[in-house]
Design an enzyme around this catalytic site. Structure first.
Site, short mmCIF file in Angstrom:
data_model
loop_
_atom_site.label_atom_id
_atom_site.label_comp_id
_atom_site.label_asym_id
_atom_site.label_seq_id
_atom_site.Cartn_x
_atom_site.Cartn_y
_atom_site.Cartn_z
CB CYS A 144 -2.06 -2.30 7.06
SG CYS A 144 -3.79 -2.35 6.59
CB CYS B 276 -0.91 0.01 1.22
SG CYS B 276 -1.93 1.49 1.36
CB CYS C 173 -8.38 1.69 1.50
SG CYS C 173 -8.24 0.76 3.04
CB CYS D 287 -10.97 -8.67 20.72
SG CYS D 287 -11.73 -7.54 21.90
#
Length: 469
Positions: A85, A76, A178, A427
């Site tokens: 990311c 990216c 994106c 999480c």
């Protein structure tokens, strides 16, 4: 060797030795830990320090002296600036290895309990375009990168539609493309920006709170359905109607088109009412033949394909029998509850958000599931001994709490209810470890499965199976 710059050193030739928390990596300089984002173990870098504490420093890369053999080229062009990311420069196999180590470290160091061998982190089949939800922010002035400023070029800082710079509420990076969400996500964002600029729609200013264009949320489903929610800073129905009619005509694949008017000082829209402009008031997700209603405020796991793998692990660990009573605590919109309902006699779900519970009931009705019941309210208030007596003692409990983990009074009720098995989906392995220690007197951990829901980030989901001692 080090030179001073703005009272902070420029450290030359720092070797990055290991990955660290929050997607950072680290090395040591004069026995002081130095955190450097966007690097990987094996990199040798010149680092400009930007903050100093007593025990550690943080900085950014000025020059790569040597690139690690473990490094891969980021795909990216926004890597290193937008803040998402952060592990694109790390091969995916290495990401999974570190996530497994991260879970092992936190459960061992914080939980201090006996553990079985931890299974390798379950990778995501898709590592790009895997998200089903993204939020973009409008800003009247785009963020200029450090490289642009250092070049001293004649740069126009025009309006932006993209992502917030980390820890800066008023700075927005303009996004060209994106790699997180499948099309038509990029096409919708780019066309809305083009149309608004062409017709002179003012973009929002976070300081003056002026500008009609504020935020937009795109949701995509594995069924191909698309939801768009545009958030406006003014209730200008003429401008709103003009833009939304254009978007609806340009993208007929949009199944559900909403708008929200937000004149508050903050961007949160949870307390505001979405207005349906065109199409259905929901999109539909599917999983193993089950259909799930996803509205503008519904929670649904952000990686649809990997959510299926996560829920399969959860159901496997639950080891449900035909006559079992299952409690699904923090049930959300009842996805896990409905996913497991066919394997047991009865499912009881509890969730804090009333709208989510209504979605859970709808999802049961849609799928002709008749053995579920759902309750809304604060877990500490709803789940007590009387509730257990009224609904039947659970044979199995599934926990899927928010990042803060399970409140201790809820743990005590669970211990008194004494289910045979507990499946804890988390999480945040750190708070999960704390809660496992509280359950350790009555339950032992027999299986641990990390699951990667967010490739190229440091986040990891973890599923733990506990059985009664």
């Amino acid at each position: 060797m080090a030179r001073k710059k703005a009272n902070y050193p420029l450290i030359e030739g720092l070797e990055i030795t290991t990955l660290a928390a929050e997607g950072k990596a680290m090395g040591r300089w004069n026995d002081v830990v130095v955190f450097v984002p966007m690097t990987v173990p094996g990199d040798v870098v010149d680092v400009q320090i930007r903050s100093k504490r007593r025990r550690f420093m943080e900085g950014y890369v000025v020059r790569y002296v040597k690139k690690s053999e473990h490094r891969t080229e980021p795909f990216c062009p926004h890597f290193g600036v937008c803040g998402g990311c952060k592990w694109q420069s790390l091969p995916y196999e290495e990401q999974l290895r570190f996530k497994t180590e991260q879970v092992s470290d936190q459960l061992t160091r914080i939980g201090k309990i006996e553990l079985p061998e931890i299974r390798p982190c379950l990778g995501s089949a898709k590592t790009r375009f895997y998200r089903n939800k993204l939020e973009f922010t409008f800003a009247d002035r785009r963020w200029l990168t450090r490289e642009e400023i250092e070049q001293n070029a004649d740069i126009v800082a025009g309006p932006a539609l993209g992502f917030h710079i980390p820890n800066m509420f008023d700075k927005v990076l303009d996004i060209d493309k994106c790699y997180l969400q499948p099309e038509p996500s990029n096409a919708i964002r780019d066309e809305i920006k083009r149309y608004c600029l062409e017709l002179g729609y003012p973009f929002h200013n976070a300081h003056t709170h002026e500008g009609i264009m504020r935020n937009m949320i795109i949701r995509t489903a594995s069924t191909g359905e698309v939801m768009l929610i545009v958030v406006f800073g003014e209730d200008n129905i003429e401008w709103i109607t003009s833009l939304l009619n254009h978007v609806a005509a340009r993208f007929p694949e949009i199944t559900s088109l909403f708008y929200i008017v937000n004149t508050k000082l903050n961007d949160s829209v949870g307390d505001l009412t979405p207005v349906l402009f065109k199409g259905k008031d929901h999109i539909v997700e599917e999983m193993e033949g089950l259909k799930f209603k996803v509205g503008p405020k519904s929670f649904y796991q952000t990686n649809s394909l990997q959510a299926y793998e996560l829920y399969k692990v959860t159901r496997e660990f639950a080891d449900l029998k035909a006559d079992d009573v299952l409690y699904d605590l923090y049930t959300g919109t009842g996805t896990i509850a409905n996913f497991c309902a066919a394997r047991c006699r009865k499912v009881v779900g509890i969730e804090y958000v009333p709208e989510a519970i209504e979605d859970a009931k709808v999802n049961s009705a849609w799928n002709n599931i008749t053995n579920t019941s759902f309750y809304a309210g604060d877990m500490k208030a709803v789940l007590d001994d009387e509730f257990v007596s009224r609904n039947g003692r659970p044979d199995v409990i599934i926990l899927d709490p928010p990042r803060a983990g399970v409140d201790e009074p809820v743990i005590e009720v669970i211990r008194r209810a004494a289910p045979e098995r507990i499946v804890y989906v988390s999480c945040n392995p750190a708070t999960q470890a704390r809660d496992l220690a509280l359950l350790n007197e009555d339950y032992r951990v027999v299986a641990v499965q990390p699951v990667d829901m967010f490739p190229h980030t440091h986040h990891v989901e973890n599923v733990v199976k506990l059985v009664k001692r």
